[in-house]
Design a protein around this motif. Structure first.
Motif, short mmCIF file in Angstrom:
data_model
loop_
_atom_site.label_atom_id
_atom_site.label_comp_id
_atom_site.label_asym_id
_atom_site.label_seq_id
_atom_site.Cartn_x
_atom_site.Cartn_y
_atom_site.Cartn_z
N THR A 79 0.85 -1.20 0.00
CA THR A 79 0.00 0.00 0.00
C THR A 79 0.88 1.24 0.00
OG1 THR A 79 -1.66 -1.18 1.30
CG2 THR A 79 -1.87 1.22 1.21
N VAL A 80 0.47 2.27 -0.75
CA VAL A 80 1.16 3.56 -0.73
C VAL A 80 0.17 4.64 -0.36
CG1 VAL A 80 2.78 2.78 -2.50
CG2 VAL A 80 0.77 4.10 -3.18
N MET A 81 0.71 5.78 0.08
CA MET A 81 -0.16 6.86 0.54
C MET A 81 0.49 8.20 0.26
SD MET A 81 -1.79 7.26 4.36
CE MET A 81 -3.32 8.17 4.59
N CYS A 82 -0.34 9.20 -0.04
CA CYS A 82 0.18 10.55 -0.25
C CYS A 82 -0.86 11.58 0.13
CB CYS A 82 0.58 10.76 -1.71
SG CYS A 82 -0.80 10.76 -2.88
N ALA A 83 -0.37 12.78 0.43
CA ALA A 83 -1.22 13.97 0.48
C ALA A 83 -1.02 14.69 -0.83
CB ALA A 83 -0.81 14.86 1.65
N SER A 84 -2.03 15.39 -1.30
CA SER A 84 -1.89 15.97 -2.64
C SER A 84 -2.81 17.16 -2.86
CB SER A 84 -2.20 14.89 -3.69
OG SER A 84 -2.07 15.41 -4.99
N THR A 85 -2.27 18.12 -3.62
CA THR A 85 -3.11 19.19 -4.17
C THR A 85 -3.67 18.78 -5.52
OG1 THR A 85 -1.14 20.23 -5.15
CG2 THR A 85 -1.84 21.05 -2.99
N GLY A 86 -3.33 17.56 -5.96
CA GLY A 86 -3.94 17.04 -7.18
C GLY A 86 -3.07 16.18 -8.05
N ASN A 87 -1.95 16.72 -8.52
CA ASN A 87 -1.13 15.99 -9.48
C ASN A 87 -0.46 14.76 -8.87
OD1 ASN A 87 -1.56 17.49 -11.84
ND2 ASN A 87 -0.06 19.03 -11.23
N THR A 88 -0.01 14.86 -7.63
CA THR A 88 0.59 13.69 -6.98
C THR A 88 -0.43 12.57 -6.84
OG1 THR A 88 2.22 15.02 -5.79
CG2 THR A 88 1.74 12.85 -4.89
N SER A 89 -1.65 12.92 -6.48
CA SER A 89 -2.69 11.90 -6.31
C SER A 89 -2.99 11.20 -7.63
CB SER A 89 -3.98 12.53 -5.76
OG SER A 89 -4.60 13.40 -6.69
N VAL A 105 -5.17 8.32 -0.68
CA VAL A 105 -4.87 9.73 -0.97
C VAL A 105 -5.66 10.63 -0.02
CG1 VAL A 105 -5.13 11.57 -2.67
CG2 VAL A 105 -4.40 9.30 -3.42
N LEU A 106 -4.98 11.62 0.55
CA LEU A 106 -5.63 12.67 1.33
C LEU A 106 -5.51 13.97 0.56
CD1 LEU A 106 -4.54 12.05 5.05
CD2 LEU A 106 -6.44 11.05 3.76
N ILE A 107 -6.62 14.61 0.29
CA ILE A 107 -6.62 15.89 -0.41
C ILE A 107 -7.24 16.96 0.47
CG2 ILE A 107 -6.77 14.80 -2.70
CD1 ILE A 107 -9.78 15.53 -2.70
N PRO A 108 -6.87 18.23 0.28
CA PRO A 108 -7.54 19.31 1.00
C PRO A 108 -8.94 19.50 0.45
CG PRO A 108 -5.87 20.19 -0.48
CD PRO A 108 -5.75 18.70 -0.54
N ILE A 112 -9.02 21.17 -4.81
CA ILE A 112 -8.34 20.37 -5.82
C ILE A 112 -9.06 20.54 -7.15
CG2 ILE A 112 -9.65 18.34 -5.10
CD1 ILE A 112 -7.30 16.60 -6.00
N ALA A 113 -8.29 20.74 -8.21
CA ALA A 113 -8.88 20.94 -9.54
C ALA A 113 -9.58 19.66 -10.00
CB ALA A 113 -7.80 21.35 -10.54
N LEU A 114 -10.67 19.83 -10.73
CA LEU A 114 -11.53 18.71 -11.10
C LEU A 114 -10.81 17.65 -11.92
CD1 LEU A 114 -14.38 17.52 -11.08
CD2 LEU A 114 -14.88 18.87 -13.14
N GLY A 115 -9.97 18.06 -12.87
CA GLY A 115 -9.27 17.10 -13.71
C GLY A 115 -8.40 16.16 -12.91
N LYS A 116 -7.77 16.67 -11.87
CA LYS A 116 -6.87 15.86 -11.04
C LYS A 116 -7.66 14.89 -10.16
CE LYS A 116 -3.89 19.91 -10.96
NZ LYS A 116 -3.19 20.89 -10.13
N LEU A 117 -8.74 15.38 -9.57
CA LEU A 117 -9.57 14.52 -8.74
C LEU A 117 -10.14 13.38 -9.56
CD1 LEU A 117 -11.04 13.85 -6.12
CD2 LEU A 117 -12.82 15.50 -6.77
N LYS A 126 -8.25 5.24 -3.05
CA LYS A 126 -9.18 5.60 -1.98
C LYS A 126 -8.87 7.04 -1.60
CE LYS A 126 -9.72 0.92 -0.15
NZ LYS A 126 -9.54 0.03 1.03
N VAL A 127 -9.77 7.94 -1.91
CA VAL A 127 -9.54 9.37 -1.74
C VAL A 127 -10.36 9.91 -0.58
CG1 VAL A 127 -9.62 11.63 -2.85
CG2 VAL A 127 -9.09 9.60 -4.22
N LEU A 128 -9.69 10.57 0.36
CA LEU A 128 -10.36 11.22 1.48
C LEU A 128 -10.11 12.72 1.39
CD1 LEU A 128 -9.39 8.86 4.45
CD2 LEU A 128 -11.44 8.77 3.02
#
Length: 352
Positions: A79-89, A105-108, A112-117, A126-128
């Motif tokens: 399993t991997v995990m990241c926080a992201s403003t979009g591109n990393t996710s 993935v944890l996003i603020p 986050i821009a729609l294309g990235k989400l 799994k996005v939170l």
């Protein structure tokens, strides 16, 4: 056939025969000469755009994620995990899918821009959405990955920086030498760190005769390095660099100081002006954060910073389709509805 950055630059990367290479053929992005944009910025510069939006998931993050996921596989992580403003996710989700790993993935929330989400979701992550900003999301990720057998794949992961440095190699390979200046946006500051590492490594190997000055630009509402202290509530239209406490702060300062460059800030208004000019003068579509360095170069050009003819390269970090809403908002016109006959079309085009 091109097989990705690990295949091309293996001798410069921390991989062995035991490393399972997880690649979607990232890298090998074009270096586009931009004479019309250069004329808008300064008569002294010869400008080239390193268009990282043409990576598999549409941003430079794929370079680092290729390495991070490959090394996670080598270490047996599931399993991997990241926080992201979009591109990393988006990148983490895609490369995890390629490797058969689970991705968290944890996003603020709401930032986050729609294309990235859309990318993170469609690849099965799994996005939170955290009720907080990126810096708070990253703290949570760091805490969780320190307690559980989960690989952190933000740029704190040293393999990310290793992958991202390959863009410097490509620039020198294409130009035949290093540029005089290299400009790029600064958010979490991993990329300026990586590029400087790459330029230095190639210089040490004799692949170029000099090193560029590094020019980094933050958004004015999210400029902790420029202000000299963390920004608790960063705000900018350039969501990819809406980060108030960069993880690679000190290494970004080292890149600036060692190269004799600068890290400065630009306003959202200046970013949006650059956003329009890049698309309309050169036909290259990049997301708002990508063009922060174009806005910064414009300010430097107006201040007389470039005193002699100089080759300047710029990293455009992500594709414009990452943030379609900004593109629509910045368009000067909307589609006009006409009847399906030639007279109506000609009239609307003022051709009658």
């Amino acid at each position: 056939m091109y097989k990705g950055l690990i295949d091309r630059y293996r001798e410069y990367l921390p991989v062995t025969d035991k490393t399972p290479v997880i690649s979607i053929h990232e890298g090998n992005t074009p270096l586009i000469r931009a004479p019309r944009l250069a004329a808008w910025i300064s008569p002294k510069i010869d400008l080239y755009l390193k268009y990282e939006g043409l990576n598999p998931t549409g941003s430079f993050k794929d370079r680092g994620m290729c390495m991070a996921i490959s090394k996670a596989m080598e270490e047996g992580v599931k399993t991997v995990m990241c926080a992201s403003t979009g591109n990393t996710s988006a990148s983490a989700a895609a490369y995890s899918a390629r490797a058969g790993l689970e991705c968290h993935v944890l996003i603020p929330g709401g930032k986050i821009a729609l294309g990235k989400l859309a990318q993170a979701l469609v690849h099965g992550a799994k996005v939170l959405a955290v009720e907080g900003n990126f810096d708070e999301a990253l703290k949570l990720v760091r805490d969780i990955t320190s307690r559980y057998p989960i690989a952190l794949v933000n740029s704190l992961n040293p393999y990310r920086i290793q992958g991202q440095k390959t863009a410097s190699f490509e620039i020198i390979d294409d130009l035949g030498n290093s540029p005089d200046f290299h400009a790029l946006p600064v958010g979490n500051a991993g990329n300026i760190t990586a590029y400087w590492m790459g330029f230095k490594e190639y210089h040490k190997k004799g692949k170029c005769s000099a090193l560029p000055k590094m020019l980094g630009f933050q958004a004015a509402g999210s400029a902790p390095i420029v202000e000299g202290h963390p920004v608790k509530h960063p705000e900018t239209i350039a969501t990819a660099i809406r980060i108030g406490n960069p993880a690679s702060w000190q290494s970004a300062l080292a890149a600036r100081d060692e190269s004799g460059g600068i890290i400065d800030k630009v306003t959202d208004e200046q970013i949006l002006e650059a956003y329009r000019m890049v698309t309309r003068l050169e036909g290259v579509f990049a997301e708002p954060a990508s063009v922060a360095p174009i806005a910064g170069l414009k300010l430097l050009g107006e201040s007389g910073y470039f005193t002699k003819p100089s080759v300047v390269t710029v990293t455009l970090t992500g594709h414009g389709l990452k943030d379609p809403q900004t593109a629509v908002n910045q368009s000067s016109a909307q589609p006009k509805v006409v009847s399906a006959n030639i007279e109506s079309v000609l009239q609307a085009l003022n051709m009658q």
